[in-house]
Scaffold this motif. Structure first.
Motif, PDB file in Angstrom:
ATOM      1  N   LEU A   1       0.830  -1.210   0.000  1.00  0.00           N
ATOM      2  CA  LEU A   1       0.000   0.000   0.000  1.00  0.00           C
ATOM      3  C   LEU A   1       0.863   1.258   0.000  1.00  0.00           C
ATOM      4  CD1 LEU A   1      -2.767  -1.124   2.507  1.00  0.00           C
ATOM      5  CD2 LEU A   1      -3.076  -0.667   0.072  1.00  0.00           C
ATOM      6  N   PHE A   2       1.967   1.229   0.739  1.00  0.00           N
ATOM      7  CA  PHE A   2       2.882   2.379   0.736  1.00  0.00           C
ATOM      8  C   PHE A   2       3.516   2.571  -0.638  1.00  0.00           C
ATOM      9  CE2 PHE A   2       3.369   1.998   5.538  1.00  0.00           C
ATOM     10  CZ  PHE A   2       2.722   3.205   5.781  1.00  0.00           C
ATOM     11  N   LEU A   3       3.692   1.473  -1.388  1.00  0.00           N
ATOM     12  CA  LEU A   3       4.202   1.593  -2.752  1.00  0.00           C
ATOM     13  C   LEU A   3       3.152   2.206  -3.675  1.00  0.00           C
ATOM     14  CD1 LEU A   3       6.082  -1.814  -3.299  1.00  0.00           C
ATOM     15  CD2 LEU A   3       7.125   0.457  -3.128  1.00  0.00           C
ATOM     16  N   LYS A   4       1.878   1.902  -3.397  1.00  0.00           N
ATOM     17  CA  LYS A   4       0.796   2.364  -4.262  1.00  0.00           C
ATOM     18  C   LYS A   4       0.481   3.842  -4.056  1.00  0.00           C
ATOM     19  CE  LYS A   4      -2.925  -0.043  -4.892  1.00  0.00           C
ATOM     20  NZ  LYS A   4      -2.968  -0.207  -6.355  1.00  0.00           N
TER      21      LYS A   4
ATOM     22  N   ARG B   1     -10.398   6.989  -1.331  1.00  0.00           N
ATOM     23  CA  ARG B   1      -9.207   7.795  -1.048  1.00  0.00           C
ATOM     24  C   ARG B   1      -8.236   6.953  -0.216  1.00  0.00           C
ATOM     25  NH1 ARG B   1      -6.366  12.091  -2.961  1.00  0.00           N
ATOM     26  NH2 ARG B   1      -5.715  13.542  -1.327  1.00  0.00           N
ATOM     27  N   THR B   2      -7.360   6.216  -0.890  1.00  0.00           N
ATOM     28  CA  THR B   2      -6.501   5.246  -0.220  1.00  0.00           C
ATOM     29  C   THR B   2      -5.532   5.893   0.758  1.00  0.00           C
ATOM     30  OG1 THR B   2      -6.618   3.874  -2.218  1.00  0.00           O
ATOM     31  CG2 THR B   2      -4.956   3.288  -0.592  1.00  0.00           C
ATOM     32  N   CYS B   3      -4.939   7.018   0.380  1.00  0.00           N
ATOM     33  CA  CYS B   3      -3.956   7.657   1.266  1.00  0.00           C
ATOM     34  C   CYS B   3      -4.608   8.098   2.574  1.00  0.00           C
ATOM     35  CB  CYS B   3      -3.266   8.821   0.565  1.00  0.00           C
ATOM     36  SG  CYS B   3      -4.373  10.120   0.021  1.00  0.00           S
TER      37      CYS B   3
ATOM     38  N   ILE C   1       8.347  -0.281   9.583  1.00  0.00           N
ATOM     39  CA  ILE C   1       9.222  -1.146   8.777  1.00  0.00           C
ATOM     40  C   ILE C   1       8.744  -1.207   7.329  1.00  0.00           C
ATOM     41  CG2 ILE C   1      10.036  -3.520   8.450  1.00  0.00           C
ATOM     42  CD1 ILE C   1      10.194  -3.775  11.480  1.00  0.00           C
ATOM     43  N   PRO C   2       7.446  -1.486   7.073  1.00  0.00           N
ATOM     44  CA  PRO C   2       6.984  -1.465   5.665  1.00  0.00           C
ATOM     45  C   PRO C   2       7.150  -0.098   5.014  1.00  0.00           C
ATOM     46  CG  PRO C   2       5.384  -2.570   7.057  1.00  0.00           C
ATOM     47  CD  PRO C   2       6.398  -1.947   7.975  1.00  0.00           C
ATOM     48  N   PHE C   3       6.952   0.978   5.802  1.00  0.00           N
ATOM     49  CA  PHE C   3       7.087   2.325   5.254  1.00  0.00           C
ATOM     50  C   PHE C   3       8.502   2.559   4.733  1.00  0.00           C
ATOM     51  CE2 PHE C   3       8.388   6.749   5.848  1.00  0.00           C
ATOM     52  CZ  PHE C   3       7.437   7.418   5.098  1.00  0.00           C
ATOM     53  N   PHE C   4       9.509   2.251   5.542  1.00  0.00           N
ATOM     54  CA  PHE C   4      10.894   2.514   5.139  1.00  0.00           C
ATOM     55  C   PHE C   4      11.342   1.583   4.009  1.00  0.00           C
ATOM     56  CE2 PHE C   4      11.150   4.468   9.451  1.00  0.00           C
ATOM     57  CZ  PHE C   4      11.508   5.743   9.025  1.00  0.00           C
ATOM     58  N   ILE C   5      10.889   0.327   4.053  1.00  0.00           N
ATOM     59  CA  ILE C   5      11.236  -0.593   2.963  1.00  0.00           C
ATOM     60  C   ILE C   5      10.625  -0.109   1.654  1.00  0.00           C
ATOM     61  CG2 ILE C   5      10.899  -2.930   2.054  1.00  0.00           C
ATOM     62  CD1 ILE C   5      11.166  -3.965   4.909  1.00  0.00           C
ATOM     63  N   ALA C   6       9.335   0.299   1.712  1.00  0.00           N
ATOM     64  CA  ALA C   6       8.665   0.807   0.508  1.00  0.00           C
ATOM     65  C   ALA C   6       9.347   2.061  -0.005  1.00  0.00           C
ATOM     66  CB  ALA C   6       7.194   1.082   0.805  1.00  0.00           C
ATOM     67  N   LYS C   7       9.761   2.915   0.927  1.00  0.00           N
ATOM     68  CA  LYS C   7      10.437   4.160   0.558  1.00  0.00           C
ATOM     69  C   LYS C   7      11.744   3.867  -0.187  1.00  0.00           C
ATOM     70  CE  LYS C   7      10.744   8.778   1.370  1.00  0.00           C
ATOM     71  NZ  LYS C   7       9.723   9.751   1.002  1.00  0.00           N
ATOM     72  N   VAL C   8      12.532   2.919   0.337  1.00  0.00           N
ATOM     73  CA  VAL C   8      13.806   2.557  -0.294  1.00  0.00           C
ATOM     74  C   VAL C   8      13.572   1.918  -1.651  1.00  0.00           C
ATOM     75  CG1 VAL C   8      15.826   1.057  -0.108  1.00  0.00           C
ATOM     76  CG2 VAL C   8      15.041   2.337   1.890  1.00  0.00           C
ATOM     77  N   LEU C   9      12.602   0.994  -1.719  1.00  0.00           N
ATOM     78  CA  LEU C   9      12.308   0.321  -2.988  1.00  0.00           C
ATOM     79  C   LEU C   9      11.837   1.320  -4.039  1.00  0.00           C
ATOM     80  CD1 LEU C   9      10.451  -2.900  -1.780  1.00  0.00           C
ATOM     81  CD2 LEU C   9      12.746  -2.764  -2.733  1.00  0.00           C
ATOM     82  N   LYS C  10      10.996   2.244  -3.601  1.00  0.00           N
ATOM     83  CA  LYS C  10      10.366   3.162  -4.541  1.00  0.00           C
ATOM     84  C   LYS C  10      11.330   4.215  -5.069  1.00  0.00           C
ATOM     85  CE  LYS C  10       5.930   5.553  -4.991  1.00  0.00           C
ATOM     86  NZ  LYS C  10       4.672   5.908  -4.290  1.00  0.00           N
ATOM     87  N   HIS C  11      12.267   4.631  -4.232  1.00  0.00           N
ATOM     88  CA  HIS C  11      13.113   5.758  -4.623  1.00  0.00           C
ATOM     89  C   HIS C  11      14.588   5.418  -4.808  1.00  0.00           C
ATOM     90  CE1 HIS C  11       9.790   8.549  -4.081  1.00  0.00           C
ATOM     91  NE2 HIS C  11       9.531   7.975  -2.921  1.00  0.00           N
ATOM     92  N   VAL C  12      14.984   4.185  -4.474  1.00  0.00           N
ATOM     93  CA  VAL C  12      16.406   3.849  -4.569  1.00  0.00           C
ATOM     94  C   VAL C  12      16.656   2.591  -5.401  1.00  0.00           C
ATOM     95  CG1 VAL C  12      18.504   3.303  -3.267  1.00  0.00           C
ATOM     96  CG2 VAL C  12      16.840   4.920  -2.319  1.00  0.00           C
ATOM     97  N   ILE C  13      16.006   1.490  -5.036  1.00  0.00           N
ATOM     98  CA  ILE C  13      16.381   0.194  -5.613  1.00  0.00           C
ATOM     99  C   ILE C  13      15.663  -0.115  -6.921  1.00  0.00           C
ATOM    100  CG2 ILE C  13      16.478  -2.301  -5.206  1.00  0.00           C
ATOM    101  CD1 ILE C  13      16.793  -1.712  -2.248  1.00  0.00           C
ATOM    102  N   ILE C  14      14.331  -0.123  -6.891  1.00  0.00           N
ATOM    103  CA  ILE C  14      13.578  -0.536  -8.094  1.00  0.00           C
ATOM    104  C   ILE C  14      12.694   0.596  -8.598  1.00  0.00           C
ATOM    105  CG2 ILE C  14      13.604  -3.015  -7.563  1.00  0.00           C
ATOM    106  CD1 ILE C  14      10.736  -2.658  -6.506  1.00  0.00           C
ATOM    107  N   THR C  15      13.233   1.779  -8.619  1.00  0.00           N
ATOM    108  CA  THR C  15      12.470   2.972  -9.016  1.00  0.00           C
ATOM    109  C   THR C  15      11.757   2.778 -10.339  1.00  0.00           C
ATOM    110  OG1 THR C  15      14.120   4.330  -7.895  1.00  0.00           O
ATOM    111  CG2 THR C  15      12.630   5.450  -9.421  1.00  0.00           C
ATOM    112  N   ASN C  16      12.435   2.209 -11.310  1.00  0.00           N
ATOM    113  CA  ASN C  16      11.869   2.071 -12.660  1.00  0.00           C
ATOM    114  C   ASN C  16      10.788   1.007 -12.751  1.00  0.00           C
ATOM    115  OD1 ASN C  16      13.641   4.046 -13.596  1.00  0.00           O
ATOM    116  ND2 ASN C  16      15.240   2.536 -14.068  1.00  0.00           N
ATOM    117  N   TYR C  17      10.744   0.118 -11.754  1.00  0.00           N
ATOM    118  CA  TYR C  17       9.805  -1.001 -11.837  1.00  0.00           C
ATOM    119  C   TYR C  17       8.539  -0.798 -11.015  1.00  0.00           C
ATOM    120  CZ  TYR C  17      13.641  -3.564 -14.003  1.00  0.00           C
ATOM    121  OH  TYR C  17      14.642  -3.962 -14.842  1.00  0.00           O
ATOM    122  N   VAL C  18       8.573   0.157 -10.099  1.00  0.00           N
ATOM    123  CA  VAL C  18       7.413   0.368  -9.226  1.00  0.00           C
ATOM    124  C   VAL C  18       6.153   0.650 -10.033  1.00  0.00           C
ATOM    125  CG1 VAL C  18       6.402   1.890  -7.478  1.00  0.00           C
ATOM    126  CG2 VAL C  18       8.753   1.089  -7.226  1.00  0.00           C
TER     127      VAL C  18
END
Length: 309
Positions: free
Chosen positions: A51-54, A122-124, A170-187
């Motif tokens: 959900l944090f990724l979405k 309104r998901t957020c 924990i999910p927030f920070f993992i999603a943040k890293v995935l979204k903006h650092v590791i798999i930015t192009n794939y999100v």
């Protein structure tokens, strides 16, 4: 590729099939799912991470910076709703009022944001209400039970607070890293798969939760008619309170807030019922049994939401 998209769209639109199947499997094959009871917390964390990724983190921060609606929603969810349920069912079903009040006093479940997203709400806002109500409930639930039932729920406030915080941070920070650092192009490319993954995880979680009391539920079917009827009435009341208490908001926000009131954190409810009411199995059964109307009301709302103002 077109075939995959069609399958994903079908699963998204017909998620109720998976919810119905999960209840049936949990009831009739509990031995398959009971061993996975300890994984529920991790399933919740994965769903929260998706959900944090979405959602756009900026939107969540915006809601936090404007806390008026959050405080109001939390007050409705955690104080007004359980008080209404208590006063209504102390007359209608006095033997069940403790279990029903506990159910109404629970914070919004992670699943409420998942279904808000599926229902185009309104998901957020839903995610922010989940975080707010889960962190506040460790104070409101003991207060309500001391006030209404003179029951002292000797909670480990700090332990529960830290555990709930962990579920979100924990999910927030993992999603943040995935979204903006590791798999930015794939999100963005994976967006179309998120709902299907969430539906599968939710179904598995429901199977595990139902399996816990499957033998009791199946062996006492005739005795469960009244509790089920009362539970359906509770969910209808919570739905109406959540939706019409914010009548001035737009439909997407009303769906988010009504879902947060009706789709509660049943897992926390089961944990509290087992911890503090082990001598009263009826309370535990009511909380677990609530998963059945919980599922059905979600399915019904997905169909009738188009007629809501």
């Amino acid at each position: 590729m077109n075939m995959i998209k069609s399958v994903l769209k079908y699963m998204d639109q017909h998620f109720w099939i998976f919810l119905t199947a999960s209840v049936s499997l949990g009831l009739y094959a509990p031995q398959l799912f009971i061993p996975y009871e300890g994984y529920i917390i991790y399933i919740i964390m994965i769903i929260m991470g998706i959900l944090f990724l979405k959602v756009d983190i900026i939107d969540i921060v915006t809601h936090i910076k404007q806390p008026g609606i959050l405080i109001y929603a939390a007050f409705i969810n955690l104080i007004i709703s359980p008080l209404c349920i208590y006063f209504i069912f102390s007359k209608l079903a006095p033997d069940m009022v403790i279990g029903l009040t506990l159910l109404a006093a629970l914070p919004a479940g992670v699943t409420s944001a998942a279904f808000t997203d599926i229902m185009k709400g309104r998901t957020c806002l839903s995610v922010t209400v989940i975080i707010t109500t889960n962190l506040l409930c460790i104070f409101t639930i003991p207060f309500l039970f001391w006030t209404l039932f003179k029951a002292d729920l000797n909670l480990d406030y700090m332990g529960l607070f830290l555990n709930l915080l962990k579920v979100f941070l924990i999910p927030f920070f993992i999603a943040k890293v995935l979204k903006h650092v590791i798999i930015t192009n794939y999100v963005e490319r994976l967006q179309s798969y998120y709902n299907v993954i969430i539906i599968c995880l939710l179904s598995f979680m429901i199977m595990i939760s139902i399996a816990y009391e499957a033998n009791f539920l199946l062996s006492n079917i005739t005795l469960l008619v009244k509790p089920l009827a009362m539970l359906f009435l509770v969910f209808i009341i919570l739905q109406c309170i959540g939706y019409f208490s914010v009548g001035w908001l737009n439909k997407g926000e009303k769906i988010a807030l009504s879902n947060s009131n009706m789709i509660m954190n049943n897992i926390l409810g089961i944990v509290l019922a087992i911890a503090f009411f082990s001598d009263n199995p009826e309370i535990i059964s009511i909380v677990i049994l609530s998963l059945i109307p919980w599922n059905i009301m979600i399915i019904l709302k997905h169909w009738y939401k188009r007629f809501l103002p």
